[in-house]
Design a protein around this motif. Structure first.
Motif, mmCIF file in Angstrom:
data_model
loop_
_atom_site.group_PDB
_atom_site.id
_atom_site.type_symbol
_atom_site.label_atom_id
_atom_site.label_comp_id
_atom_site.label_asym_id
_atom_site.label_seq_id
_atom_site.Cartn_x
_atom_site.Cartn_y
_atom_site.Cartn_z
ATOM 1 N N ILE A 113 0.835 -1.210 0.000
ATOM 2 C CA ILE A 113 0.000 0.000 0.000
ATOM 3 C C ILE A 113 0.865 1.253 0.000
ATOM 4 C CG2 ILE A 113 -1.637 1.352 1.389
ATOM 5 C CD1 ILE A 113 -2.885 -1.304 2.278
ATOM 6 N N ARG A 114 1.959 1.230 0.775
ATOM 7 C CA ARG A 114 2.850 2.398 0.830
ATOM 8 C C ARG A 114 3.432 2.708 -0.542
ATOM 9 N NH1 ARG A 114 8.069 3.626 0.979
ATOM 10 N NH2 ARG A 114 8.739 1.446 0.833
ATOM 11 N N ARG B 14 2.258 1.693 -3.458
ATOM 12 C CA ARG B 14 1.183 2.081 -4.374
ATOM 13 C C ARG B 14 0.824 3.546 -4.198
ATOM 14 N NH1 ARG B 14 -4.632 0.026 -3.018
ATOM 15 N NH2 ARG B 14 -4.239 1.661 -1.472
ATOM 16 N N ASP B 15 0.739 3.995 -2.933
ATOM 17 C CA ASP B 15 0.422 5.401 -2.661
ATOM 18 C C ASP B 15 1.533 6.316 -3.172
ATOM 19 O OD1 ASP B 15 -1.901 4.558 -1.510
ATOM 20 O OD2 ASP B 15 -1.226 4.821 0.572
ATOM 21 N N GLU B 16 2.772 5.857 -3.060
ATOM 22 C CA GLU B 16 3.902 6.639 -3.582
ATOM 23 C C GLU B 16 3.795 6.804 -5.098
ATOM 24 O OE1 GLU B 16 8.734 6.084 -4.135
ATOM 25 O OE2 GLU B 16 7.766 5.216 -2.355
ATOM 26 N N SER C 167 1.017 6.563 -6.846
ATOM 27 C CA SER C 167 -0.166 7.393 -7.115
ATOM 28 C C SER C 167 0.154 8.868 -6.942
ATOM 29 C CB SER C 167 -1.314 7.001 -6.176
ATOM 30 O OG SER C 167 -1.740 5.676 -6.401
ATOM 31 N N ALA C 168 0.933 9.174 -5.907
ATOM 32 C CA ALA C 168 1.321 10.568 -5.669
ATOM 33 C C ALA C 168 2.162 11.098 -6.822
ATOM 34 C CB ALA C 168 2.096 10.673 -4.357
#
Length: 245
Positions: free
Chosen positions: A170-171, A173-175, A177-178
């Protein structure tokens, strides 16, 4: 481009058009990429990248009705070909499509289905190479696959380990996405500034080409003129008078 190289490229194209997605075709590709001159190598690589991008689109359209296994074989061929010519984005994009095909075909087959480790490795490669949109898809698939595996087989690790794996996916993936959002903002900002520059162009050009000199400059010019006049008068006073004849 040398005639011999152009002939080899034509041969490679004919192999693709005839449906020869084999190691023989890949060896021809490897041979083309052996060049001593850097400029020649870059030109050949660019030509091959364009050729492969063009061919893969038409090929994938032609094989739409073929079996999943045939599609997978052809997709894997192009993944290797794009990797050889250094087209990382096309390689990753096609590899993603191949993984999706495998997952849809073998989701009930433990020996051939895509594991979360494969998705995770693919997603990290995409993130490392700055293809953030592809990376997001990969991490989403890795997360879904991991949860599915453990729901089907039961928990094989303790909860702490499972939570750590999920958190890490998740970390990342969020990186990714950002970074997608950041790139979108940068693109919009660049577009806005370019438009503003175009709009403001005539106003910038309306300023005088030769603006009035600054006050300090004018002051220095006045002093120099006065000093020159004083020197000229002093020289005239000191010049000896010539008597009239």
């Amino acid at each position: 481009m040398p005639a011999a190289v152009a002939e080899q490229i034509s041969l490679f194209r004919s192999f693709i058009e005839e449906g020869s997605y084999s190691d023989v075709s890949l060896r021809i590709l490897e041979t083309l990429l052996v060049a001593k001159d850097l400029r020649a190598l870059l030109e050949i690589r660019s030509t091959l990248q364009e050729l492969l991008r063009s061919e893969v689109t038409s090929v994938m359209a032609r094989i739409a009705a073929k079996s999943t296994d045939e599609k997978l074989d052809i997709a894997e061929f192009f993944v290797k070909a794009f990797a050889l010519v250094g087209d990382v984005e096309s390689c990753l994009a096609l590899k993603y499509e191949a993984l999706v095909l495998r997952e849809s075909k073998y989701y009930n087959n433990d020996d051939f289905r895509v594991s979360y480790q494969e998705w995770y490795t693919f997603a990290k490669d995409s993130l490392h190479n700055r293809y953030y949109s592809i990376a997001v898809k990969g991490f989403d698939s890795a997360l879904s696959c991991f949860q599915s595996e453990h729901n089907t087989k039961g928990v094989t690790h303790d909860n702490h380990v499972n939570d750590h794996i999920v958190d890490e996916i998740i970390r990342l993936r969020d990186e990714a996405s950002a970074m997608v959002s950041s790139c979108s903002v940068q693109a919009l900002t660049s577009k806005y500034l370019k438009r503003k520059s175009t709009e403001d162009g005539p106003k910038t050009n309306s300023f005088p080409i030769n603006p009035r000199p600054a006050a300090s400059y004018m002051h220095r010019v006045g002093i120099n003129k006065r000093n020159a006049n004083k020197l000229r008068r002093s020289q005239q006073q000191q010049r000896p008078q010539v008597p009239d004849p």
